[in-house]
Scaffold this motif. Structure first.
Motif, PDB file in Angstrom:
ATOM      1  N   UNK A  80       0.741  -1.179  -0.160  1.00 15.18           N
ATOM      2  CA  UNK A  80       0.010   0.018   0.062  1.00 15.18           C
ATOM      3  C   UNK A  80       0.818   1.333   0.011  1.00 15.18           C
ATOM      4  N   UNK A  81       2.115   1.114   0.438  1.00 11.69           N
ATOM      5  CA  UNK A  81       2.984   2.428   0.401  1.00 11.69           C
ATOM      6  C   UNK A  81       2.745   2.978   1.754  1.00 11.69           C
ATOM      7  N   UNK A  82       1.672   2.576   2.743  1.00 10.41           N
ATOM      8  CA  UNK A  82       1.324   3.175   3.983  1.00 10.41           C
ATOM      9  C   UNK A  82       1.904   2.566   5.005  1.00 10.41           C
ATOM     10  N   UNK A  83       1.819   3.081   6.114  1.00  9.02           N
ATOM     11  CA  UNK A  83       2.251   2.387   7.438  1.00  9.02           C
ATOM     12  C   UNK A  83       1.059   1.794   8.125  1.00  9.02           C
ATOM     13  N   UNK A  84       1.389   1.107   9.163  1.00  8.73           N
ATOM     14  CA  UNK A  84       0.342   0.211   9.957  1.00  8.73           C
ATOM     15  C   UNK A  84      -0.498   1.114  10.535  1.00  8.73           C
ATOM     16  N   UNK A  85      -0.079   2.100  11.077  1.00  8.97           N
ATOM     17  CA  UNK A  85      -1.028   3.454  11.688  1.00  8.97           C
ATOM     18  C   UNK A  85      -1.689   3.992  10.931  1.00  8.97           C
ATOM     19  N   UNK A  86      -1.476   4.127   9.329  1.00  7.70           N
ATOM     20  CA  UNK A  86      -2.403   4.804   8.788  1.00  7.70           C
ATOM     21  C   UNK A  86      -3.348   3.827   8.357  1.00  7.70           C
ATOM     22  N   UNK A  87      -2.998   2.557   8.284  1.00  7.64           N
ATOM     23  CA  UNK A  87      -4.455   1.652   8.109  1.00  7.64           C
ATOM     24  C   UNK A  87      -4.973   1.518   9.328  1.00  7.64           C
ATOM     25  N   UNK A  88      -4.664   1.392  10.434  1.00  5.62           N
ATOM     26  CA  UNK A  88      -5.410   1.682  11.585  1.00  5.62           C
ATOM     27  C   UNK A  88      -6.352   3.015  11.754  1.00  5.62           C
ATOM     28  N   UNK A  89      -5.788   3.922  11.232  1.00 11.52           N
ATOM     29  CA  UNK A  89      -6.450   5.179  11.512  1.00 11.52           C
ATOM     30  C   UNK A  89      -7.648   5.183  10.424  1.00 11.52           C
ATOM     31  N   UNK A 392      -7.168  -6.317  13.273  1.00  9.09           N
ATOM     32  CA  UNK A 392      -7.034  -5.082  12.295  1.00  9.09           C
ATOM     33  C   UNK A 392      -6.155  -5.491  11.006  1.00  9.09           C
ATOM     34  N   UNK A 393      -5.320  -6.494  11.245  1.00 11.53           N
ATOM     35  CA  UNK A 393      -4.542  -6.952  10.117  1.00 11.53           C
ATOM     36  C   UNK A 393      -5.360  -7.813   9.066  1.00 11.53           C
ATOM     37  N   UNK A 394      -6.363  -8.521   9.714  1.00 13.02           N
ATOM     38  CA  UNK A 394      -7.419  -9.356   8.975  1.00 13.02           C
ATOM     39  C   UNK A 394      -8.337  -8.457   8.330  1.00 13.02           C
ATOM     40  N   UNK A 395      -8.675  -7.333   8.906  1.00 11.95           N
ATOM     41  CA  UNK A 395      -9.355  -6.200   8.488  1.00 11.95           C
ATOM     42  C   UNK A 395      -9.024  -5.537   7.144  1.00 11.95           C
ATOM     43  N   UNK A 398      -8.146  -7.887   3.859  1.00 12.72           N
ATOM     44  CA  UNK A 398      -8.987  -8.367   3.141  1.00 12.72           C
ATOM     45  C   UNK A 398     -10.247  -7.295   2.647  1.00 12.72           C
ATOM     46  N   UNK A 399      -9.906  -6.096   2.372  1.00 15.86           N
ATOM     47  CA  UNK A 399     -10.692  -4.954   1.846  1.00 15.86           C
ATOM     48  C   UNK A 399     -10.039  -4.215   1.068  1.00 15.86           C
ATOM     49  N   UNK A 400     -10.824  -3.253   0.614  1.00 14.26           N
ATOM     50  CA  UNK A 400     -10.303  -2.379  -0.503  1.00 14.26           C
ATOM     51  C   UNK A 400      -8.895  -1.561  -0.204  1.00 14.26           C
ATOM     52  N   UNK A 401      -8.933  -1.478   1.070  1.00 13.48           N
ATOM     53  CA  UNK A 401      -7.739  -0.612   1.388  1.00 13.48           C
ATOM     54  C   UNK A 401      -6.244  -1.117   1.095  1.00 13.48           C
ATOM     55  N   UNK A 402      -6.385  -2.412   0.475  1.00 12.95           N
ATOM     56  CA  UNK A 402      -5.048  -3.253   0.043  1.00 12.95           C
ATOM     57  C   UNK A 402      -5.579  -3.595  -1.435  1.00 12.95           C
TER      58      UNK A 402
END
Length: 436
Positions: A80-89, A392-395, A398-402
Motif C-alpha cells: 500500500x505504501x502506507x504505514x500500519x498506523x495509517x491503516x489503523x487510522x 486489524x490486519x485481517x480487516x 481483506x478489504x479495498x484498503x489493500x
C-alpha cells in the motif's frame, strides 16, 4: 508504487524484480532480538521445567504464527505504501485513541522494566561495583544515547551482533545439558498434559509477540524497502528471523527440560528466574558457562531495550505526524514511507521526545515500585495489543484498503484468524491474572 523507479515491460509499467539475498537480511533480526526478552526466556524455561519436552510442538507452531503476523504487517507497508498506523487510522478514530493511551502508559512502565532487566545480569557479573538501580539507569542512558545518535543502519548492525551472542550462548547451553533427542522429537507430537493449557498458549503466542511485531513494517521501510518489489526479500527476512527465534525457544525449552525438569528445580517468575538458572549452571558446569549465560541474558535484555526505543519511537513519530496532518487537512501517506526510508522520522522531534519519555520518567519507578493502578493499566493495554494487531490486519488485508492482488489468501487468513483467537484467549487469561 512510490520509492522506486519503474520500467517498461511489454508495454506495461512494472517494478523491477528484486531477488532475495541473504546478505540483505536485517529487519527480521531486529524483530527477533527485540521480541525475545528475558521474560520470554524465563517463560520458556518454566514450561520446560514443568512439562519437559512435551510442549515442543507449541514452540514450533508459535513460530509459524509469528511468521504470518509479521508477513502481513510487512505486506501492508509494501503493497500500500502506507504505514500500519495509517491503516489503523482508516478503521476509525477509536484506533487512534487506543494507540495514544497504549503508547504512553505502556512506554512508561516498559521503560523501567527494560532498564531493570538489563541491569540484572550486569549486577550478577559485577556484584560489588554498584547497586541494581544504578546499573538500570546506566543501561537506560546508554540505550538513549545509542538510538539518539545513530540511524537504522547502525541499529541493525548492533542488533545482529546481539542476535549472534544470544544464538551462540543459548545453543551452547542446550548442548551442554546433553539433550535426549528421542524425547525431543517425541515432543513434536501435539499433546496437552494436565495443567499445561496456559503454558501451551503462552509458548504459541507469547515469545517474540509484542508491539515490535507492528514495528517490523517501519524497520523494513527504514531499510529502504518501500514497495512490492521487495516483497520476496521481506518474506525471506521474516522467515529467517522467526526460525532463529524458534531455535532460541527450543534451546531454552531443552535447558528447562534437562536441567530443571528432572531435578524439580523451580525458577522465580519474571526476569529474576534467569539468575536462578545462572546459579544452577554454575553448580553443574562451572563459572565459565554461568558467566557466558549472563552475557547472553544481557544481550537478550539490552537488545530488547534498544529495539523498543527505536521501533516504538518510529511508531510514535508516525502517530504524531498523522495527528498533525489530520488537523491541517493533509494526507501524510503521500510521503510517510519515503520519509521513514530516508531517516527523516529518526531525526524528528516526536521521535526524540518519545525516547526521553521511555528513559527518564520510568526511572522514578525504580524507587517508587510500580503504582497499583499503573500496573493494572499496563497489563490490560498490553494484553489487548496482540489481539488488536491480529484482528486489524485481517480487516485491512481483506478489504479495498489493500490492492486486490496483495490481499490475504486462504493460508494467511487461516493463520491470522487462528492467531486472533489465540491472542484473545491469552488476553482474557492475562487480565484474569492481574492483581485487581
Amino acid at each position: 508504487m512510490r520509492g522506486m523507479p519503474a520500467e517498461e515491460i511489454h508495454g506495461e509499467t512494472r517494478l523491477p524484480v528484486r531477488k532475495p539475498s541473504w546478505k540483505m537480511i536485517g529487519p527480521g533480526m531486529v524483530v527477533a532480538a527485540t521480541g525475545v526478552g528475558a521474560g520470554d526466556l524465563v517463560a520458556t524455561l518454566i514450561a520446560g521445567s514443568k512439562f519437559g519436552y512435551t510442549l515442543l510442538w507449541a514452540a514450533v507452531i508459535g513460530c509459524v504464527v509469528k511468521i504470518a503476523l509479521a508477513e502481513a504487517t510487512g505486506r501492508w507497508h509494501l503493497a500500500t505504501g502506507r504505514t500500519i498506523f495509517d491503516g489503523w487510522r482508516s478503521l476509525g478514530p477509536w484506533t487512534t485513541v487506543y494507540f495514544a493511551v497504549y503508547v504512553v502508559v505502556w512506554g512508561f512502565v516498559y521503560g523501567a522494566t527494560a532498564m531493570s532487566s538489563s541491569a540484572l545480569p550486569l549486577q550478577a557479573l559485577f556484584p560489588d561495583v554498584m547497586p541494581l538501580k544504578a546499573w538500570a539507569i546506566i543501561t537506560g542512558l546508554l540505550g538513549l544515547a545509542f538510538v539518539w545518535g545513530n540511524r537504522y543502519a547502525i541499529v541493525e548492525k548492533i542488533m545482529m551482533v546481539f542476535v549472534g551472542v544470544m544464538f551462540v550462548v543459548v545453543v551452547y547451553c542446550a548442548i551442554r545439558v546433553s539433550p535426549d533427542l528421542g524425547d525431543a522429537f517425541a515432543g513434536l507430537a501435539p499433546t496437552l498434559p494436565s495443567g499445561s493449557m496456559i503454558y501451551t498458549l503462552g509458548l504459541i503466542g507469547g515469545v517474540g509477540g509484542t508491539i515490535t511485531m507492528a514495528a517490523y513494517g517501519y524497520w523494513i521501510n527504514a531499510k529502504g524497502w518501500t514497495d512490492v518489489s521487495w516483497l520476496r526479500m521481506m518474506r525471506l527476512d521474516n522467515r529467517v528471523a522467526y526460525v532463529t527465534t524458534g531455535i532460541f525457544v527450543v534451546a531454552m525449552l531443552i535447558v528447562g527440560a534437562e536441567l530443571l525438569h528432572s531435578t524439580q528445580i523451580a525458577l522465580a517468575e519474571g526476569d529474576k528466574g534467569l539468575l536462578d538458572l545462572d546459579e544452577v549452571l554454575e553448580n553443574r558446569f562451572g563459572a565459565f558457562t554461568a558467566n557466558l549465560f549472563l552475557i547472553g541474558f544481557l544481550a537478550a535484555s539490552f537488545s530488547s531495550l534498544i529495539g523498543v526505543w527505536h521501533g516504538v519511537g518510529l511508531m510514535f513519530a508516525d502517530f504524531v505526524e498523522h495527528v498533525r496532518a489530520h488537523r491541517a487537512g493533509k494526507d501524510p501517506a503521500e510521503t510517510e514511507v519515503v520519509e521513514i526510508a530516508r531517516g527523516a522520522r529518526e531525526r524528528s522531534l516526536p521521535f526524540r521526545l518519545y525516547l526521553l519519555w521511555l528513559t527518564f520518567p520510568p526511572m522514578a519507578l525504580l524507587w517508587l515500585d510500580q503504582p497499583f493502578g499503573l500496573v493494572i493499566a499496563y497489563g490490560v493495554l498490553g494484553a489487548f495489543f496482540m489481539p488488536f494487531l491480529a484482528v486489524t490486519l485481517l480487516w485491512l488485508l481483506n478489504t479495498s484498503r489493500t490492492p486486490e492482488e496483495w490481499r490475504n489468501g486462504w493460508l494467511s487468513n487461516g493463520l491470522l484468524a487462528a492467531s486472533a483467537v489465540l491472542f484473545v484467549v491469552l488476553c482474557v487469561e492475562e487480565i484474569r491474572d492481574l492483581p485487581w
